[in-house]
Scaffold this motif. Sequence first.
Motif, PDB file in Angstrom:
ATOM      1  N   PHE A 114       0.858  -1.187   0.000  1.00  0.00           N
ATOM      2  CA  PHE A 114       0.000   0.000   0.000  1.00  0.00           C
ATOM      3  C   PHE A 114       0.894   1.238   0.000  1.00  0.00           C
ATOM      4  O   PHE A 114       1.739   1.403   0.871  1.00  0.00           O
ATOM      5  CB  PHE A 114      -0.889  -0.008   1.248  1.00  0.00           C
ATOM      6  CG  PHE A 114      -2.022   0.985   1.188  1.00  0.00           C
ATOM      7  CD1 PHE A 114      -3.279   0.612   0.731  1.00  0.00           C
ATOM      8  CD2 PHE A 114      -1.833   2.305   1.577  1.00  0.00           C
ATOM      9  CE1 PHE A 114      -4.323   1.522   0.682  1.00  0.00           C
ATOM     10  CE2 PHE A 114      -2.864   3.228   1.517  1.00  0.00           C
ATOM     11  CZ  PHE A 114      -4.115   2.833   1.069  1.00  0.00           C
ATOM     12  N   VAL A 115       0.710   2.096  -0.986  1.00  0.00           N
ATOM     13  CA  VAL A 115       1.590   3.275  -1.118  1.00  0.00           C
ATOM     14  C   VAL A 115       0.786   4.538  -0.822  1.00  0.00           C
ATOM     15  O   VAL A 115       0.073   5.060  -1.695  1.00  0.00           O
ATOM     16  CB  VAL A 115       2.188   3.351  -2.541  1.00  0.00           C
ATOM     17  CG1 VAL A 115       3.163   4.522  -2.637  1.00  0.00           C
ATOM     18  CG2 VAL A 115       2.884   2.047  -2.881  1.00  0.00           C
ATOM     19  N   PRO A 116       0.882   5.059   0.379  1.00  0.00           N
ATOM     20  CA  PRO A 116       0.082   6.232   0.731  1.00  0.00           C
ATOM     21  C   PRO A 116       0.584   7.492   0.026  1.00  0.00           C
ATOM     22  O   PRO A 116       1.798   7.679  -0.151  1.00  0.00           O
ATOM     23  CB  PRO A 116       0.277   6.372   2.239  1.00  0.00           C
ATOM     24  CG  PRO A 116       0.813   5.069   2.698  1.00  0.00           C
ATOM     25  CD  PRO A 116       1.608   4.529   1.551  1.00  0.00           C
ATOM     26  N   VAL A 117      -0.365   8.321  -0.369  1.00  0.00           N
ATOM     27  CA  VAL A 117      -0.009   9.640  -0.891  1.00  0.00           C
ATOM     28  C   VAL A 117      -0.568  10.738   0.013  1.00  0.00           C
ATOM     29  O   VAL A 117      -0.281  11.909  -0.178  1.00  0.00           O
ATOM     30  CB  VAL A 117      -0.533   9.844  -2.327  1.00  0.00           C
ATOM     31  CG1 VAL A 117       0.096   8.852  -3.284  1.00  0.00           C
ATOM     32  CG2 VAL A 117      -2.053   9.750  -2.381  1.00  0.00           C
ATOM     33  N   ASP A 180      -4.246   6.082  -0.745  1.00  0.00           N
ATOM     34  CA  ASP A 180      -3.307   5.917  -1.859  1.00  0.00           C
ATOM     35  C   ASP A 180      -3.760   6.731  -3.081  1.00  0.00           C
ATOM     36  O   ASP A 180      -4.773   7.448  -3.032  1.00  0.00           O
ATOM     37  CB  ASP A 180      -3.090   4.429  -2.187  1.00  0.00           C
ATOM     38  CG  ASP A 180      -4.265   3.792  -2.925  1.00  0.00           C
ATOM     39  OD1 ASP A 180      -5.233   4.511  -3.246  1.00  0.00           O
ATOM     40  OD2 ASP A 180      -4.209   2.573  -3.184  1.00  0.00           O
ATOM     41  N   TRP A 185      -8.208   3.573   0.992  1.00  0.00           N
ATOM     42  CA  TRP A 185      -7.675   3.961   2.289  1.00  0.00           C
ATOM     43  C   TRP A 185      -7.601   2.768   3.228  1.00  0.00           C
ATOM     44  O   TRP A 185      -8.255   1.751   3.029  1.00  0.00           O
ATOM     45  CB  TRP A 185      -8.550   5.043   2.936  1.00  0.00           C
ATOM     46  CG  TRP A 185      -9.904   4.564   3.344  1.00  0.00           C
ATOM     47  CD1 TRP A 185     -10.996   4.389   2.537  1.00  0.00           C
ATOM     48  CD2 TRP A 185     -10.302   4.141   4.636  1.00  0.00           C
ATOM     49  NE1 TRP A 185     -12.040   3.906   3.249  1.00  0.00           N
ATOM     50  CE2 TRP A 185     -11.656   3.751   4.550  1.00  0.00           C
ATOM     51  CE3 TRP A 185      -9.658   4.066   5.878  1.00  0.00           C
ATOM     52  CZ2 TRP A 185     -12.371   3.282   5.653  1.00  0.00           C
ATOM     53  CZ3 TRP A 185     -10.373   3.617   6.978  1.00  0.00           C
ATOM     54  CH2 TRP A 185     -11.709   3.226   6.856  1.00  0.00           C
TER      55      TRP A 185
END
Lengths: 361, 173
Positions: A114-117, A180, A185
């Motif tokens: 999971f790549v959070p922004v 992301d 979420w």
Amino acid sequence: MTPEDEDIKRLLNGAVPVLAAPEDRVGAVARRVGRQRQRLLAGSAFALVLAVGLGFGGVRMLGGGVTTPATTLGASVEPSRWVSCERTAPEQGLLRYHLTADEAADLPRLDDGFVPVAVVLCGQEQQRRPDGGEDMMGVERRGEDVAAIVAALRLPDEPTATEGPCFAMLPGAPWLAVVDADGRWTRPGIPLGRCRASRPEFTQALRALQTTTVATWRIREVISAEAAASGCSESYKDVIALQATTESSPRPGTPTPFPSGPVRVCVYEVAQGRDGAGEFVHGTVLPEDRRVAIEQALLAAGPPKPCTEHARRFALVHSVSGFDPQNYVELGGCHRIMSTGSGGTVFAQGEAALAELIDKP
Amino acid sequence: MQRLWEPAPPEGFAQFVAARSDALLRSAWLLTGDAGRAEDLLQTVLTDLWRRWASITDGGQPEAYARKALFTTYVSWWRRRWRAEIPSDPPERSAGGDTAGESADRDAVRRALARLSRQQRAVVVLRYVEDLSVQRTAEVLGCSENTVKVQSLRALRSLRTDPNLELFAAGRP
């Protein structure tokens, strides 16, 4: 066991209603166990299908820039698009809601995939309105420079301290979600430090996170404009009624004079079904002539007469300085007065005329 | 309608449910303040108990396990209930529904308890309803005795000053 302990035990045990059991509780539990097993099997099957699918398509996805069908994946695991704190974290609206560090740490940790922004923080704060009243507001904040906080979220827990100083308090944690690039979420677990509070790296990253408030909403009114203007509380315990129910009633006596300085009167009314607490009706700091008249009436009060009638309206009359005495006056019913001062608490008998003097908006 | 797989309970489980559910449900109501949620909490705990029944009964302490699970599940429950990842199965309501609103006194206690944090509520119920010592309460909740004392003090302070409760004994000098 103290009398207070006994009171609490009695209250709690007496409060539980008659609870109807389902016809077949064991059967209901069996169905839950069955559904869990079904989900487990379905999850395994999905993983198998996914693995087979990746085996065929993975190379093409990696090499050819074909994106994963995120919407399909998202749809399979719940309403995964972030909407709002108001909708997703309604528990924030509960009185005294407090998320502990331990609870936050129990959440599943942030998956490497999971790549959070963005980071979303859901909280509440008391805000003063232009009219002087105060509201509890829900607040949604969003931060997009997330590298440091995401790195901190990926840290493991530290070993629990076995020696050295730790505060004996219940550390809290923020209600935090990460989002992301596709808007999906998750609420990641927040790693714990040696004292069972969130890890210092996380706390520092959170403090450094630049956020923008993206939404606020009113949860409830805390102080009305009228109560704020008068300096009175929004609600007050119906002290005389409560005192009358105890075995040790105060002795008869005369209220003591107020100290010098202004005196405030706050009038409350006990709503139907809300015995024990009065809601603010009106209040003010008394002008000199009313102060003198009310004080004289209080000092002239005789011993209380036998009476069991319950007044639904009462007033608190006290010095703005906060010094004793505090006078509680029933504005109906038995017209009793209860006065607490340096000499203890006394009961006295008021009159309808005193109630009239007090109960003027 | 989909037919659900309904496995048979392990040996002794049904007897345990019959014998201990009422007491556990009472504590669950005091924790949740709602009959439906209390039943849901109880069934959640019983489901967990079922899955671990063999090892729990080997240890000979199913009641102690159930009680600990009830309180620790409750303490971490809200967040799971309200997270987006809520399981698709809705909580099953108890047949009786919530009768709390029928009594002003009961409702006052329910509202007073609702003002406590989950930890404080768990401590109060364990100490005053389950009659556990500070030490046992700490063991059940998996925290220090000091935490229990602090939470207990805070909870009592809150109950003492709650305008809806007639805890006036607390105010006596």
